[in-house]
Enzyme design. Structure first.
Site, PDB file in Angstrom:
ATOM      1  N   ASN A   7       4.061  -5.728  -1.572  1.00 10.14           N
ATOM      2  CA  ASN A   7       5.039  -5.348  -0.374  1.00 10.14           C
ATOM      3  C   ASN A   7       5.407  -6.580  -0.137  1.00 10.14           C
ATOM      4  O   ASN A   7       4.520  -7.771   0.287  1.00 10.14           O
ATOM      5  CB  ASN A   7       3.978  -4.655   0.616  1.00 10.14           C
ATOM      6  CG  ASN A   7       4.583  -4.670   1.726  1.00 10.14           C
ATOM      7  OD1 ASN A   7       5.584  -5.360   2.299  1.00 10.14           O
ATOM      8  ND2 ASN A   7       4.372  -2.904   1.993  1.00 10.14           N
ATOM      9  N   HIS A  10       5.779  -9.395   4.370  1.00 10.84           N
ATOM     10  CA  HIS A  10       5.548 -10.284   4.593  1.00 10.84           C
ATOM     11  C   HIS A  10       5.878 -12.196   4.679  1.00 10.84           C
ATOM     12  O   HIS A  10       6.555 -12.883   5.644  1.00 10.84           O
ATOM     13  CB  HIS A  10       3.830 -10.689   5.243  1.00 10.84           C
ATOM     14  CG  HIS A  10       3.142  -9.059   5.835  1.00 10.84           C
ATOM     15  ND1 HIS A  10       3.542  -9.491   7.045  1.00 10.84           N
ATOM     16  CD2 HIS A  10       2.572  -8.350   5.899  1.00 10.84           C
ATOM     17  CE1 HIS A  10       2.197  -8.197   7.281  1.00 10.84           C
ATOM     18  NE2 HIS A  10       2.192  -7.834   6.239  1.00 10.84           N
ATOM     19  N   HIS A  47       9.729  -1.837   2.666  1.00  9.53           N
ATOM     20  CA  HIS A  47       9.716  -1.224   4.902  1.00  9.53           C
ATOM     21  C   HIS A  47      10.655  -1.614   5.142  1.00  9.53           C
ATOM     22  O   HIS A  47      10.983  -3.235   5.734  1.00  9.53           O
ATOM     23  CB  HIS A  47       8.257  -1.359   4.916  1.00  9.53           C
ATOM     24  CG  HIS A  47       8.642  -0.417   5.942  1.00  9.53           C
ATOM     25  ND1 HIS A  47       7.227  -0.294   6.774  1.00  9.53           N
ATOM     26  CD2 HIS A  47       9.495   0.669   6.983  1.00  9.53           C
ATOM     27  CE1 HIS A  47       7.540   1.290   8.132  1.00  9.53           C
ATOM     28  NE2 HIS A  47       8.266   1.404   7.395  1.00  9.53           N
ATOM     29  N   ARG A  49      12.469  -1.121   7.850  1.00  6.25           N
ATOM     30  CA  ARG A  49      12.166  -0.720   9.695  1.00  6.25           C
ATOM     31  C   ARG A  49      13.244  -0.199  10.669  1.00  6.25           C
ATOM     32  O   ARG A  49      14.074  -0.586  10.135  1.00  6.25           O
ATOM     33  CB  ARG A  49      10.809  -0.847  10.644  1.00  6.25           C
ATOM     34  CG  ARG A  49       9.643  -1.248   9.888  1.00  6.25           C
ATOM     35  CD  ARG A  49       8.412  -2.040  10.510  1.00  6.25           C
ATOM     36  NE  ARG A  49       8.302  -1.587  11.965  1.00  6.25           N
ATOM     37  CZ  ARG A  49       7.688  -1.202  12.802  1.00  6.25           C
ATOM     38  NH1 ARG A  49       6.166  -0.717  12.416  1.00  6.25           N
ATOM     39  NH2 ARG A  49       7.914  -0.361  13.605  1.00  6.25           N
ATOM     40  N   ARG A  53      12.405  -5.125  12.144  1.00  3.84           N
ATOM     41  CA  ARG A  53      11.450  -6.089  12.332  1.00  3.84           C
ATOM     42  C   ARG A  53      11.244  -7.657  11.217  1.00  3.84           C
ATOM     43  O   ARG A  53      10.645  -8.584  11.572  1.00  3.84           O
ATOM     44  CB  ARG A  53       9.959  -6.081  12.982  1.00  3.84           C
ATOM     45  CG  ARG A  53       9.075  -5.321  11.850  1.00  3.84           C
ATOM     46  CD  ARG A  53       8.070  -5.144  12.999  1.00  3.84           C
ATOM     47  NE  ARG A  53       7.626  -4.652  13.824  1.00  3.84           N
ATOM     48  CZ  ARG A  53       6.502  -4.466  13.920  1.00  3.84           C
ATOM     49  NH1 ARG A  53       5.467  -4.042  14.068  1.00  3.84           N
ATOM     50  NH2 ARG A  53       6.380  -3.345  15.500  1.00  3.84           N
ATOM     51  N   GLU A  74      10.214   1.230   1.354  1.00  2.61           N
ATOM     52  CA  GLU A  74       8.991   2.591   2.602  1.00  2.61           C
ATOM     53  C   GLU A  74      10.241   2.643   3.622  1.00  2.61           C
ATOM     54  O   GLU A  74      10.732   2.044   4.363  1.00  2.61           O
ATOM     55  CB  GLU A  74       8.332   1.487   3.240  1.00  2.61           C
ATOM     56  CG  GLU A  74       6.291   1.786   2.510  1.00  2.61           C
ATOM     57  CD  GLU A  74       5.757   0.870   2.570  1.00  2.61           C
ATOM     58  OE1 GLU A  74       5.470   0.962   4.148  1.00  2.61           O
ATOM     59  OE2 GLU A  74       4.731  -0.031   2.151  1.00  2.61           O
ATOM     60  N   THR A 105       2.235  -0.144  10.074  1.00  2.45           N
ATOM     61  CA  THR A 105       2.269   0.936   9.899  1.00  2.45           C
ATOM     62  C   THR A 105       0.744   1.510   9.918  1.00  2.45           C
ATOM     63  O   THR A 105      -0.460   1.343   8.909  1.00  2.45           O
ATOM     64  CB  THR A 105       2.683   1.747   8.273  1.00  2.45           C
ATOM     65  OG1 THR A 105       3.541   1.078   8.241  1.00  2.45           O
ATOM     66  CG2 THR A 105       3.071   2.970   8.213  1.00  2.45           C
ATOM     67  N   GLU A 155       0.762   8.796  -1.122  1.00  4.18           N
ATOM     68  CA  GLU A 155      -0.588   7.538  -1.405  1.00  4.18           C
ATOM     69  C   GLU A 155      -0.967   7.832   0.257  1.00  4.18           C
ATOM     70  O   GLU A 155      -1.158   7.578   1.051  1.00  4.18           O
ATOM     71  CB  GLU A 155       0.761   6.267  -0.807  1.00  4.18           C
ATOM     72  CG  GLU A 155       0.216   4.948  -0.634  1.00  4.18           C
ATOM     73  CD  GLU A 155       0.968   3.542   0.000  1.00  4.18           C
ATOM     74  OE1 GLU A 155       2.659   3.317  -1.077  1.00  4.18           O
ATOM     75  OE2 GLU A 155       0.759   2.807   0.017  1.00  4.18           O
ATOM     76  N   HIS A 200      -2.862  -0.600   1.557  1.00  6.09           N
ATOM     77  CA  HIS A 200      -3.128  -0.604   3.168  1.00  6.09           C
ATOM     78  C   HIS A 200      -4.252  -0.908   3.667  1.00  6.09           C
ATOM     79  O   HIS A 200      -5.735  -0.373   2.572  1.00  6.09           O
ATOM     80  CB  HIS A 200      -2.289   0.408   4.007  1.00  6.09           C
ATOM     81  CG  HIS A 200      -2.246  -0.091   5.515  1.00  6.09           C
ATOM     82  ND1 HIS A 200      -3.219  -1.165   6.341  1.00  6.09           N
ATOM     83  CD2 HIS A 200      -0.863   0.662   6.076  1.00  6.09           C
ATOM     84  CE1 HIS A 200      -2.489  -1.165   7.651  1.00  6.09           C
ATOM     85  NE2 HIS A 200      -0.787  -0.462   7.392  1.00  6.09           N
TER      86      HIS A 200
HETATM   87  N1  PXP Z   1       1.368   0.704   2.189  1.00  2.00           N
HETATM   88  C1  PXP Z   1       2.040   1.349   3.176  1.00  2.00           C
HETATM   89  C2  PXP Z   1       2.090   2.382   3.175  1.00  2.00           C
HETATM   90  C3  PXP Z   1       2.185   0.555   4.084  1.00  2.00           C
HETATM   91  O1  PXP Z   1       2.816   0.508   4.651  1.00  2.00           O
HETATM   92  C4  PXP Z   1       1.906  -1.370   4.212  1.00  2.00           C
HETATM   93  C5  PXP Z   1       1.872  -2.576   4.710  1.00  2.00           C
HETATM   94  O2  PXP Z   1       3.082  -2.401   5.634  1.00  2.00           O
HETATM   95  C6  PXP Z   1       0.950  -1.187   2.535  1.00  2.00           C
HETATM   96  C7  PXP Z   1       0.977  -0.840   1.782  1.00  2.00           C
HETATM   97  C8  PXP Z   1       0.434  -2.608   2.392  1.00  2.00           C
HETATM   98  O3  PXP Z   1      -0.452  -2.976   3.661  1.00  2.00           O
HETATM   99  P1  PXP Z   1      -1.131  -4.299   3.621  1.00  2.00           P
HETATM  100  O4  PXP Z   1       0.105  -5.534   3.622  1.00  2.00           O
HETATM  101  O5  PXP Z   1      -2.143  -4.673   4.564  1.00  2.00           O
HETATM  102  O6  PXP Z   1      -1.151  -4.589   1.754  1.00  2.00           O
END
Ligand code: PXP
Length: 250
Positions: A7, A10, A47, A49, A53, A74, A105, A155, A200
C-alpha cells in the site's frame, strides 16, 4: 505462496504534506510502486479517498499505465469513486468504509447493513472484469453477509490483532483471542468459497504471529514498509518483508 500487495498511500501522504493541490511534487508514489515491484511485491494497493488526502486521481491513472503487477484500488462505495474505478479498470477493488475524521481506515465494512448497495457495486465491477474484495472485521455475521454479495475476496481487518499484539506482554489472552477470531473468520470464509486477504497494522514484528491464520492469499501492508524504507530504501524494505513471508504455511 503468500502474496504481498504494498500500500503506497503514505508515499502520497508525504508528498501532499508539502505539495497539496499543486499537481506535482515528491516523493512519487509511482516510482515507489516500481521499486516495490522490482523487489518482488506481487501487487500495488492505493486508496483513492473521497477527500483526496493522499492518493490523487492522476496517481491511480499513472499506476494503471505503469505497473506490471496487480493494481488493487481501495475505495469507498461512493458513486464518484465507483465511476472512476469502472473507467480505470484496476485488477481488483477493495471496498472499505470511509469517515472524514479518521486517521486511516478504522473499522471494517458493515456488510450486513449495506448488503444491497455492496451487491450492486460488486455486480458492476465484476461486469467490467474487475474482481472485488470487501474489507471486513473477523466477525461471523459480516463474513456470511459478504458471501451473499457474491464478492470474490474478503480482506480481514487485522487492526485489532495488531493493537492487541502491541499489548501482548500485559495481556496475552486478548492477543490470543484476536488471533482466534481471525483463524475462525478465515476458515468460515474459505468454507463459503471466498478467497482471504488480510491487512491493516501488520508489521515486521507481528507478522509471524499471524501465520496461524489459514487460507491467506495476500497481505496488504503499507505503513510499516514505508516507515522502514526511510532508513533502508523501498526495495530493501519490501525484500525483508517477503523474506519473512516465506515462513507462512497455509
Ligand atoms: N488494507 C486496508 C483495507 C487498508 O485500509 C489499509 C490502510 O490503508 C491497509 C490494508 C494497510 O494498512 P497499514 O498501512 O497499516 O499497513
Amino acid at each position: 505462496m503468500l502474496k504481498l500487495g504494498v500500500n503506497i498511500d503514505h508515499i502520497a501522504t508525504l508528498r501532499e504534506a508539502r505539495y497539496r493541490g499543486r499537481g506535482f511534487g515528491e516523493p512519487c508514489p509511482v516510482a515507489a510502486a516500481l521499486a516495490c515491484e522490482e523487489a518482488g511485491a506481487q501487487g500495488i494497493t492505493a486508496h483513492l479517498r473521497e477527500d483526496r488526502r493522499h492518493i490523487q486521481a492522476r496517481d491511480v491513472w499513472a499506476l494503471r499505465r505503469t505497473i506490471r503487477t496487480r493494481l488493487n484500488l481501495e475505495m469507498a462505495n461512493a458513486p464518484e469513486i465507483v465511476g472512476i474505478a469502472l473507467e480505470l479498470k484496476p485488477d481488483i477493488v477493495c471496498l472499505v468504509p470511509e469517515r472524514r475524521q479518521e486517521l486511516t481506515t478504522e473499522g471494517g465494512l458493515d456488510v450486513v447493513a449495506a448488503e444491497y448497495a455492496l451487491t450492486e457495486t460488486r455486480k458492476k465491477m465484476n461486469d467490467a472484469g474487475i474482481a472485488v474484495s470487501l474489507f471486513v472485521a473477523p466477525d461471523p455475521g459480516q463474513i456470511e453477509a459478504s458471501a451473499r454479495t457474491g464478492t470474490q475476496y474478503v480482506e480481514l481487518h487485522t487492526g485489532q490483532f495488531a493493537e492487541a499484539f502491541h499489548r501482548a506482554e500485559d495481556d496475552r489472552q486478548h492477543c490470543e483471542m484476536e488471533l482466534a477470531r481471525l483463524v475462525a473468520a478465515a476458515q468460515q470464509a474459505n468454507e463459503l468459497g471466498l478467497k482471504v486477504n488480510a491487512g491493516h497494522g501488520l508489521n515486521y514484528e507481528n507478522l509471524p504471529a499471524l501465520y496461524r491464520v489459514p487460507h491467506l492469499v495476500e497481505l496488504n501492508i503499507g505503513h510499516s514498509i514505508v516507515s522502514r524504507a526511510m532508513s533502508t530504501g523501498m526495495g530493501n524494505a519490501v525484500r525483508d518483508l517477503l523474506c519473512l513471508m516465506q515462513a507462512y504455511r497455509p
